[in-house]
Motif scaffolding. Structure first.
Motif, PDB file in Angstrom:
ATOM      1  N   LYS A  42       0.957  -0.931   0.232  1.00  0.00           N
ATOM      2  CA  LYS A  42       0.263  -0.347  -0.210  1.00  0.00           C
ATOM      3  C   LYS A  42       0.690   1.416  -0.227  1.00  0.00           C
ATOM      4  O   LYS A  42       2.008   1.073   0.988  1.00  0.00           O
ATOM      5  CB  LYS A  42      -0.977   0.004   1.042  1.00  0.00           C
ATOM      6  CG  LYS A  42      -1.687  -1.240   1.051  1.00  0.00           C
ATOM      7  CD  LYS A  42      -2.862  -0.786   2.298  1.00  0.00           C
ATOM      8  CE  LYS A  42      -3.955  -1.452   1.795  1.00  0.00           C
ATOM      9  NZ  LYS A  42      -5.126  -1.276   3.059  1.00  0.00           N
ATOM     10  N   SER A  43       0.479   2.118  -0.828  1.00  0.00           N
ATOM     11  CA  SER A  43       0.786   3.613  -0.396  1.00  0.00           C
ATOM     12  C   SER A  43       0.274   4.515  -0.688  1.00  0.00           C
ATOM     13  O   SER A  43      -0.647   4.087  -1.621  1.00  0.00           O
ATOM     14  CB  SER A  43       2.012   3.316  -2.115  1.00  0.00           C
ATOM     15  OG  SER A  43       1.293   3.288  -2.943  1.00  0.00           O
ATOM     16  N   PHE A  44       0.318   6.230  -0.270  1.00  0.00           N
ATOM     17  CA  PHE A  44      -0.744   7.301  -0.669  1.00  0.00           C
ATOM     18  C   PHE A  44       0.947   8.368  -0.273  1.00  0.00           C
ATOM     19  O   PHE A  44       1.492   8.017   0.368  1.00  0.00           O
ATOM     20  CB  PHE A  44      -1.802   6.846   0.560  1.00  0.00           C
ATOM     21  CG  PHE A  44      -0.843   6.709   1.367  1.00  0.00           C
ATOM     22  CD1 PHE A  44      -0.837   7.924   2.586  1.00  0.00           C
ATOM     23  CD2 PHE A  44      -0.879   5.772   2.739  1.00  0.00           C
ATOM     24  CE1 PHE A  44      -0.124   7.664   3.758  1.00  0.00           C
ATOM     25  CE2 PHE A  44      -0.664   5.327   3.418  1.00  0.00           C
ATOM     26  CZ  PHE A  44      -0.404   6.550   4.514  1.00  0.00           C
ATOM     27  N   TYR A  45      -0.056   9.252  -0.481  1.00  0.00           N
ATOM     28  CA  TYR A  45       0.899  11.046  -0.755  1.00  0.00           C
ATOM     29  C   TYR A  45      -0.054  11.901   0.106  1.00  0.00           C
ATOM     30  O   TYR A  45      -1.648  11.119   0.388  1.00  0.00           O
ATOM     31  CB  TYR A  45       1.074  11.562  -1.505  1.00  0.00           C
ATOM     32  CG  TYR A  45       0.048  11.383  -2.659  1.00  0.00           C
ATOM     33  CD1 TYR A  45       0.192  12.934  -2.239  1.00  0.00           C
ATOM     34  CD2 TYR A  45      -0.401  10.726  -3.617  1.00  0.00           C
ATOM     35  CE1 TYR A  45      -1.085  13.416  -3.215  1.00  0.00           C
ATOM     36  CE2 TYR A  45      -0.833  10.934  -5.000  1.00  0.00           C
ATOM     37  CZ  TYR A  45      -1.511  12.317  -4.842  1.00  0.00           C
ATOM     38  OH  TYR A  45      -2.533  12.801  -5.587  1.00  0.00           O
ATOM     39  N   ILE A  46       0.526  13.061   1.545  1.00  0.00           N
ATOM     40  CA  ILE A  46      -0.565  13.693   2.178  1.00  0.00           C
ATOM     41  C   ILE A  46       0.021  14.988   0.838  1.00  0.00           C
ATOM     42  O   ILE A  46       1.014  15.153   0.686  1.00  0.00           O
ATOM     43  CB  ILE A  46       0.042  13.468   3.211  1.00  0.00           C
ATOM     44  CG1 ILE A  46       1.424  14.184   3.505  1.00  0.00           C
ATOM     45  CG2 ILE A  46      -0.604  12.600   3.900  1.00  0.00           C
ATOM     46  CD1 ILE A  46       2.096  14.104   5.076  1.00  0.00           C
ATOM     47  N   ASN A 131      -3.447  18.900   4.691  1.00  0.00           N
ATOM     48  CA  ASN A 131      -4.120  19.589   3.468  1.00  0.00           C
ATOM     49  C   ASN A 131      -5.088  18.153   3.325  1.00  0.00           C
ATOM     50  O   ASN A 131      -6.834  18.437   2.902  1.00  0.00           O
ATOM     51  CB  ASN A 131      -4.215  20.505   2.590  1.00  0.00           C
ATOM     52  CG  ASN A 131      -5.352  20.600   1.642  1.00  0.00           C
ATOM     53  OD1 ASN A 131      -6.475  22.007   2.416  1.00  0.00           O
ATOM     54  ND2 ASN A 131      -5.823  20.879   0.315  1.00  0.00           N
ATOM     55  N   SER A 132      -4.974  17.679   2.633  1.00  0.00           N
ATOM     56  CA  SER A 132      -5.353  15.900   2.272  1.00  0.00           C
ATOM     57  C   SER A 132      -4.450  14.733   1.970  1.00  0.00           C
ATOM     58  O   SER A 132      -2.955  15.086   2.184  1.00  0.00           O
ATOM     59  CB  SER A 132      -6.141  15.783   0.350  1.00  0.00           C
ATOM     60  OG  SER A 132      -5.071  16.990  -0.211  1.00  0.00           O
ATOM     61  N   ILE A 133      -5.261  14.076   1.730  1.00  0.00           N
ATOM     62  CA  ILE A 133      -3.924  12.760   1.659  1.00  0.00           C
ATOM     63  C   ILE A 133      -4.850  11.477   0.284  1.00  0.00           C
ATOM     64  O   ILE A 133      -6.118  11.622   0.655  1.00  0.00           O
ATOM     65  CB  ILE A 133      -4.141  11.743   2.958  1.00  0.00           C
ATOM     66  CG1 ILE A 133      -3.097  10.370   2.839  1.00  0.00           C
ATOM     67  CG2 ILE A 133      -5.543  11.486   3.365  1.00  0.00           C
ATOM     68  CD1 ILE A 133      -3.376   9.969   4.242  1.00  0.00           C
ATOM     69  N   SER A 134      -4.487  10.823  -0.452  1.00  0.00           N
ATOM     70  CA  SER A 134      -4.934  10.085  -1.362  1.00  0.00           C
ATOM     71  C   SER A 134      -3.940   9.563  -1.436  1.00  0.00           C
ATOM     72  O   SER A 134      -2.695   9.181  -1.616  1.00  0.00           O
ATOM     73  CB  SER A 134      -4.598  10.882  -2.581  1.00  0.00           C
ATOM     74  OG  SER A 134      -5.060  12.092  -2.730  1.00  0.00           O
ATOM     75  N   GLY A 135      -4.752   8.169  -2.118  1.00  0.00           N
ATOM     76  CA  GLY A 135      -3.718   6.827  -2.428  1.00  0.00           C
ATOM     77  C   GLY A 135      -3.218   6.605  -3.345  1.00  0.00           C
ATOM     78  O   GLY A 135      -3.378   7.232  -4.521  1.00  0.00           O
ATOM     79  N   GLU A 136      -2.382   6.100  -4.499  1.00  0.00           N
ATOM     80  CA  GLU A 136      -1.657   6.514  -4.978  1.00  0.00           C
ATOM     81  C   GLU A 136      -2.019   5.084  -6.194  1.00  0.00           C
ATOM     82  O   GLU A 136      -1.746   3.727  -5.970  1.00  0.00           O
ATOM     83  CB  GLU A 136      -0.032   6.006  -4.856  1.00  0.00           C
ATOM     84  CG  GLU A 136       1.122   6.288  -5.741  1.00  0.00           C
ATOM     85  CD  GLU A 136       2.639   6.391  -5.541  1.00  0.00           C
ATOM     86  OE1 GLU A 136       3.032   7.150  -6.153  1.00  0.00           O
ATOM     87  OE2 GLU A 136       2.993   5.427  -5.124  1.00  0.00           O
ATOM     88  N   ASN A 137      -2.558   5.311  -7.060  1.00  0.00           N
ATOM     89  CA  ASN A 137      -3.464   4.627  -8.412  1.00  0.00           C
ATOM     90  C   ASN A 137      -4.258   4.468  -7.544  1.00  0.00           C
ATOM     91  O   ASN A 137      -4.727   2.410  -8.009  1.00  0.00           O
ATOM     92  CB  ASN A 137      -2.497   4.003  -9.130  1.00  0.00           C
ATOM     93  CG  ASN A 137      -0.630   4.664  -9.323  1.00  0.00           C
ATOM     94  OD1 ASN A 137      -1.210   5.736 -10.125  1.00  0.00           O
ATOM     95  ND2 ASN A 137       0.251   3.913  -9.278  1.00  0.00           N
TER      96      ASN A 137
END
Length: 554
Positions: A42-46, A131-137
Motif C-alpha cells: 500500500k502507498s499514499f501521499y499527503i 491538507n489532504s491524503i490520496s492513495g497512489e493509483n
C-alpha cells in the motif's frame, strides 16, 4: 484509638493534595483513536497545501508492525527521504526528512499494523497542517482516518500522548479484555489488567483514561497507611508521618501514574497487612478467642494482591510466620503432654485459617472468569499457572536498568521508564526511584527496628521487621532479572519504621525540631526531583545535576 475530626481533616488534606499532584499532566484525555490498516504494497501521499520546510514526519502506530519508505517531491517525481520499522503499542515514531516539499509519499512493505495518525513537524518545531491524503493509483476512503484528528496529535510526542515502558503490555491486554480477545500479557494473573479495564471504561480510552485508576489506588493508600499508623502508634503524629512520607515518595508517585499493575499489588498488600496487624495485636492482648474477622479480611486482600502479581505471597508468608511464632510461644508455656500440645496447636483458629485460604483460592480462580468468557477452559486456566511459573523461573533476559536485591534500599539503579527530547533545549524524562530522604532514613530506621525486635522483643518493631524481611530477602534466591520497583511493596514499611522513631522522639523539643526539619527535607527533595519523576519538561543541565551517582541513568 478512635479516628477524630483532626484525623479526618488530615486524611482528606493529604489525599486530596496527592491526588491533585499525581493527576496533573497525567496524560491526554482526548487522544487520536481512528485507525487505518497498513499492509504490504500500500502507498499514499499527503498534500501540505503549500511548499513547506519539513523537519520530520511522525506516525502513531496502534498495534502490529509496519515497514515503510518515505519520499518527498510530487506525483511522478519522488525522492526517498527515509525508512522506518515500527512496532509496539500506541507509540509515536519519528522519521527525519529535512526537506522542502508540498507532498510526502509513504510506501508500506511487509506490514500488518494499525496506524492511528500522521503528523508533520516544520523547521520551527511547529505542526504543519495536512491538507489532504490520496492513495497512489487506487482509492481508499479509510485513508482519511490518518489525518482526521490532527488537533489531537501532540508532536513532538511526550508521555502525555503515548504508552511508555510496560504500558505497552498492560494497556494492550486491557483492550483485549474489553474486546473479548485473547490477552496479550499472560505472565501475571488477570486482576490488575481488569482494574485497568474498569479505568478505561469509566474514563475513556486515552493516556489519561488508562492511568487515572492507578492514581486513584495510589491516593487510597494514603488513608490506609494513616489508619495503619494510628492503629500501630496511637497518636496523630504516628499516623501523619507514614502518610506524609508515602505521599512524597518518588516511587509511589511515579508508579501510581503509569498504567501498570504494581500500585494495585502494593495497595492490596498494605490493606492485608493492616488487617493482619489488627488481628495480631488482638491475639497478643486477648488471646486466640478474639474475633477472626480482621484475619479473614487480611487473607481476602492478600488474595486480591496474589490475583494481581504473585510476589505478594512473600509478605503473606511473613504474616503466617508471625502467627506461628505466637502459637509456638503459647505452646511452650502450655502445661501438658506432647499429644495435648499437638491438639492445642490445631485448635481455633487453625482450621479457620485453612478455610480462609480456601476462599482466597476461589477468589483467585474467579479472576480468570474473563479468560473463560473468551474461550479458555478450566484445564487451560490450570496450564496457564504453570506457564506463568515457568516463564518467571526460567527467564534469562537481561535489562540495562535491572538491579540486584541488595542495592534497592540505597537506590543504586533507578529504572529509566521514558525520555523524549523537546524543542527549546528541554527534555522530558521519567525514572522510577525512591526519595532518598524516605528510603535512606527509612532503611536506617528499619535496621534499628530489627535490633529492637531482637533485643527488646518489641512487638511493633517485630511486626514491621518480619514483614519487611519476608518481602525483601526471598529475592536473594531469585535468578531472573529484577528491578528497583520490586522494592515498592516495602516502601510503606520503611515509612512505618521511620514513623516509629519519630513518634518516640516527638515528645521532646529536640525530637520535634529534628522531625520537622526532616519532613521539610522530604518535601524539598520531592520538589527538586519532580521533573525526573513526572516527565515535566526541564533543561538538560537540571537533569545532569540530579545524577548524583554514575549509576543514576535518567
Amino acid at each position: 484509638m478512635p479516628i477524630d475530626k483532626r484525623d479526618l481533616a488530615t486524611i482528606i488534606t493529604l489525599s486530596l493534595a496527592f491526588f491533585l499532584m499525581a493527576a496533573w499532566s497525567l496524560g491526554l484525555a482526548d487522544a487520536p483513536l481512528t485507525t487505518w490498516q497498513a499492509s504490504g504494497g500500500k502507498s499514499f501521499y499527503i498534500d501540505l497545501g503549500n511548499f513547506e520546510r519539513v523537519d520530520a514526519v511522525y506516525i502513531l502506530i496502534k498495534s502490529g508492525y509496519a515497514n515503510l519508505q518515505v519520499y518527498s517531491g510530487y506525483p511522478g517525481n519522488w525522492s526517498e527521504n527515509g525508512v522506518a520499522s515500527m512496532y509496539d503499542y500506541y507509540r509515536w515514531y519519528k522519521i527525519d526528512t529535512n526537506c522542502e516539499t508540498q507532498f510526502i509519499k509513504f510506501v508500506f512493505q511487509h506490514s500488518s499494523g494499525e496506524i492511528v495518525e500522521i503528523a508533520v513537524l516544520g523547521e520551527e518545531k511547529q505542526k504543519i497542517t495536512i491538507n489532504s491524503i490520496s492513495g497512489e493509483n487506487y482509492d481508499d476512503s479509510t485513508l482519511s482516518r490518518l489525518i482526521d484528528e490532527q488537533e489531537k496529535a501532540e508532536v513532538p510526542p511526550t508521555y502525555m500522548s503515548e504508552t511508555y515502558f510496560d504500558e505497552i503490555y498492560y494497556v494492550r491486554t486491557a483492550e483485549n479484555y474489553i474486546n473479548l480477545e485473547e490477552p496479550y500479557e499472560w505472565t501475571h494473573p488477570p486482576l490488575g489488567k481488569l482494574i485497568l479495564v474498569a479505568g478505561i471504561l469509566a474514563f475513556g480510552y486515552s493516556p489519561f483514561g488508562w492511568r487515572i485508576i492507578g492514581v486513584i489506588f495510589a491516593t487510597l493508600m494514603i488513608p490506609v497507611i494513616y489508619f495503619f499508623g494510628k492503629k500501630m502508634f496511637g497518636t496523630w503524629i504516628g499516623a501523619f508521618v507514614p502518610a506524609f512520607l508515602l505521599m512524597f515518595d518518588f516511587m509511589h508517585f511515579t508508579m501510581g501514574r503509569i498504567a501498570t499493575v504494581d500500585t494495585f499489588v502494593v495497595f492490596f498488600s498494605l490493606i492485608s497487612q493492616l488487617f493482619f496487624f489488627i488481628y495480631f495485636q488482638n491475639v497478643l492482648r486477648n488471646g486466640w478467642k478474639t474475633s477472626v474477622v480482621p484475619l479473614f479480611l487480611a487473607v481476602l486482600f492478600f488474595s486480591l494482591g496474589f490475583s494481581t502479581k504473585w510476589f505478594v505471597l512473600y509478605g503473606f508468608a511473613g504474616q503466617l510466620f508471625l502467627l506461628l511464632v505466637v502459637r509456638f510461644r503459647d505452646l511452650f508455656t502450655f502445661k501438658g503432654g506432647l499429644v495435648a500440645k499437638i491438639r492445642t496447636f490445631f485448635c481455633h483458629p487453625f482450621f479457620m485459617v485453612l478455610g480462609f485460604i480456601g476462599i482466597a483460592a476461589i477468589v483467585y480462580l474467579l479472576t480468570f472468569v474473563p479468560n473463560m468468557m473468551i474461550g479458555d477452559t478450566l484445564k487451560e486456566v490450570y496450564e496457564t499457572q504453570w506457564s506463568m511459573y515457568f516463564y518467571h523461573s526460567t527467564l534469562t533476559a537481561d535489562h540495562p536498568y535491572a538491579s540486584q536485591w541488595w542495592s534497592w534500599p540505597i537506590i543504586l539503579r533507578p529504572v529509566w521508564l521514558y525520555v523524549s527530547d523537546l524543542p527549546g533545549g528541554l527534555v522530558s524524562t521519567i525514572a522510577a526511584m525512591g526519595n532518598p530522604a524516605v528510603w535512606w532514613v527509612g532503611f536506617s530506621s528499619m535496621l534499628s527496628a530489627i535490633w529492637k525486635a531482637v533485643k527488646e522483643k518489641n512487638h511493633t518493631c517485630s511486626f514491621i521487621a518480619v514483614i519487611f524481611l519476608f518481602q525483601w530477602l526471598p529475592y536473594i534466591l531469585i535468578q531472573r532479572c529484577t528491578f528497583l520497583y520490586h522494592f515498592y511493596v516495602n516502601v510503606p514499611l520503611l515509612c512505618l519504621a521511620t514513623a516509629y522513631f519519630l513518634n518516640e522522639s516527638w515528645r521532646g523539643r529536640w525530637g520535634k525540631t529534628t522531625g520537622l526539619a526532616y519532613l521539610l527535607g522530604v518535601v524539598a527533595l520531592f520538589a527538586l526531583f519532580y521533573p525526573v519523576t513526572s516527565g515535566y519538561p526541564m533543561p538538560y543541565w537540571w537533569r545532569e545535576d540530579l545524577r548524583w551517582f554514575k549509576s543514576w541513568g535518567f
